[in-house]
Scaffold this active site. Structure first.
Site, PDB file in Angstrom:
ATOM      1  N   PRO A  76       0.838  -1.203  -0.127  1.00  0.00           N
ATOM      2  CA  PRO A  76       0.071  -0.074  -0.013  1.00  0.00           C
ATOM      3  C   PRO A  76       0.809   1.210  -0.209  1.00  0.00           C
ATOM      4  O   PRO A  76       1.799   1.451   0.684  1.00  0.00           O
ATOM      5  CB  PRO A  76      -0.766  -0.237   1.186  1.00  0.00           C
ATOM      6  N   TYR A  85      11.677   8.492   0.938  1.00  0.00           N
ATOM      7  CA  TYR A  85      11.204   7.283  -0.166  1.00  0.00           C
ATOM      8  C   TYR A  85      12.273   7.776  -1.512  1.00  0.00           C
ATOM      9  O   TYR A  85      11.950   6.733  -2.320  1.00  0.00           O
ATOM     10  CB  TYR A  85      10.072   7.033  -0.336  1.00  0.00           C
ATOM     11  N   HIS A 100       4.578  -4.915   8.486  1.00  0.00           N
ATOM     12  CA  HIS A 100       4.561  -4.782  10.081  1.00  0.00           C
ATOM     13  C   HIS A 100       3.281  -5.405  10.713  1.00  0.00           C
ATOM     14  O   HIS A 100       3.113  -5.447  11.949  1.00  0.00           O
ATOM     15  CB  HIS A 100       4.921  -3.389  10.338  1.00  0.00           C
ATOM     16  N   ASP A 108       1.150 -15.536   5.714  1.00  0.00           N
ATOM     17  CA  ASP A 108       0.749 -16.846   5.334  1.00  0.00           C
ATOM     18  C   ASP A 108       0.711 -17.342   3.830  1.00  0.00           C
ATOM     19  O   ASP A 108       1.007 -18.388   3.508  1.00  0.00           O
ATOM     20  CB  ASP A 108      -0.519 -17.237   6.073  1.00  0.00           C
ATOM     21  N   GLU A 118      12.760  -9.941   1.086  1.00  0.00           N
ATOM     22  CA  GLU A 118      12.082  -8.708   1.520  1.00  0.00           C
ATOM     23  C   GLU A 118      12.769  -7.253   1.428  1.00  0.00           C
ATOM     24  O   GLU A 118      13.994  -7.346   1.583  1.00  0.00           O
ATOM     25  CB  GLU A 118      11.411  -8.926   2.955  1.00  0.00           C
ATOM     26  N   HIS A 120      12.896  -2.847   1.392  1.00  0.00           N
ATOM     27  CA  HIS A 120      12.360  -1.503   1.848  1.00  0.00           C
ATOM     28  C   HIS A 120      13.355  -0.430   1.278  1.00  0.00           C
ATOM     29  O   HIS A 120      14.548  -0.406   1.185  1.00  0.00           O
ATOM     30  CB  HIS A 120      12.288  -1.416   3.244  1.00  0.00           C
ATOM     31  N   LEU A 121      12.560   0.607   0.752  1.00  0.00           N
ATOM     32  CA  LEU A 121      13.310   1.547   0.227  1.00  0.00           C
ATOM     33  C   LEU A 121      14.167   2.579   1.375  1.00  0.00           C
ATOM     34  O   LEU A 121      15.179   2.772   1.357  1.00  0.00           O
ATOM     35  CB  LEU A 121      12.499   2.745  -0.426  1.00  0.00           C
ATOM     36  N   ARG A 155       7.893  -0.203  12.953  1.00  0.00           N
ATOM     37  CA  ARG A 155       8.590  -0.590  11.735  1.00  0.00           C
ATOM     38  C   ARG A 155       9.575  -1.679  11.865  1.00  0.00           C
ATOM     39  O   ARG A 155      10.077  -2.106  10.952  1.00  0.00           O
ATOM     40  CB  ARG A 155       9.127   0.552  10.881  1.00  0.00           C
TER      41      ARG A 155
HETATM   42  C1  DQA Z   1       8.574   0.827   3.177  1.00  0.00           C
HETATM   43  C2  DQA Z   1       8.563   1.077   4.665  1.00  0.00           C
HETATM   44  C3  DQA Z   1       7.521   0.719   5.309  1.00  0.00           C
HETATM   45  O1  DQA Z   1       7.567   0.967   6.891  1.00  0.00           O
HETATM   46  C4  DQA Z   1       6.216   1.836   5.224  1.00  0.00           C
HETATM   47  O2  DQA Z   1       5.166   1.275   5.714  1.00  0.00           O
HETATM   48  C5  DQA Z   1       6.326   1.728   3.591  1.00  0.00           C
HETATM   49  C6  DQA Z   1       7.362   1.721   2.811  1.00  0.00           C
HETATM   50  C7  DQA Z   1      10.041   1.256   2.631  1.00  0.00           C
HETATM   51  O3  DQA Z   1       9.795   0.741   1.300  1.00  0.00           O
HETATM   52  O4  DQA Z   1      10.781   1.701   2.945  1.00  0.00           O
HETATM   53  O5  DQA Z   1       5.072   1.975   2.936  1.00  0.00           O
HETATM   54  O6  DQA Z   1       8.169  -0.524   2.954  1.00  0.00           O
END
Ligand code: DQA
Length: 151
Positions: free
Chosen positions: A9, A22, A79, A86, A97, A99-100, A110
């Site tokens: 999202p 970001y 989170h 699942d 996984e 994350h930016l 987080r």
């Molecule tokens: C994120 C980090 C998450 O905590 C946050 O809710 C995001 C982006 C990131 O790419 O840094 O929407 O996944």
């Protein structure tokens, strides 16, 4: 090899969403870059984004038969979502996984990830490079597994 990139999202807002956290790349630019890197690495990359937990679960279930692995930025669902964790466990495909932002340098909520325990690994804090590194790491992992299984 077929790789699915999953975006959670609010990542559809990238480019104008909190750019100091970001960055300025849009989701379309990230997707194009992943496809380009996929071609360089000799894999097919497809991307999907949803703001809905059930949409992400449905997509993981629906595409898994044709996917060798996933690069997943589940955004806030990282989170909170046992359902997505699942689903990924249920389809039994390796995933990285990403994350930016560096989630561990941010708010405490987080720091917990429901996806991390089932992941091959986690890459966080390198902006768009987190996706690039995630794809490279996943492809290397899949190649290593294939090599091991063929011996
Ligand atoms: C994120 C980090 C998450 O905590 C946050 O809710 C995001 C982006 C990131 O790419 O840094 O929407 O996944």
């Amino acid at each position: 090899m077929n790789i699915e990139v999953i975006h959670g999202p609010n990542l559809n807002l990238l480019g104008r969403r909190e750019p100091e956290i970001y960055g300025r790349a849009t989701l379309a630019e990230i997707d194009q870059e992943m496809e380009r890197l996929g071609r360089e690495l000799g894999v097919r990359v497809r991307s999907f984004q949803s703001n809905h937990e059930g949409g992400l679960v449905d997509h993981v279930q629906g595409c898994a038969a044709d996917a060798d692995g996933f690069v997943v930025n589940a955004a806030a669902y990282t989170h909170t979502s046992i359902a997505l964790a699942d689903a990924l466990a249920g389809v039994a495909r390796p995933y990285v996984e990403v994350h930016l932002s560096n989630v561990f340098s941010r708010e405490r909520f987080r720091h917990r990830s429901y996806l991390a325990a089932g992941a091959v690994g986690v890459i966080s804090g390198f902006g768009v490079d987190s996706y690039r590194l995630g794809l490279r790491a996943l492809v290397e992992h899949l190649k290593a597994v294939r090599k091991y299984e063929s011996t």
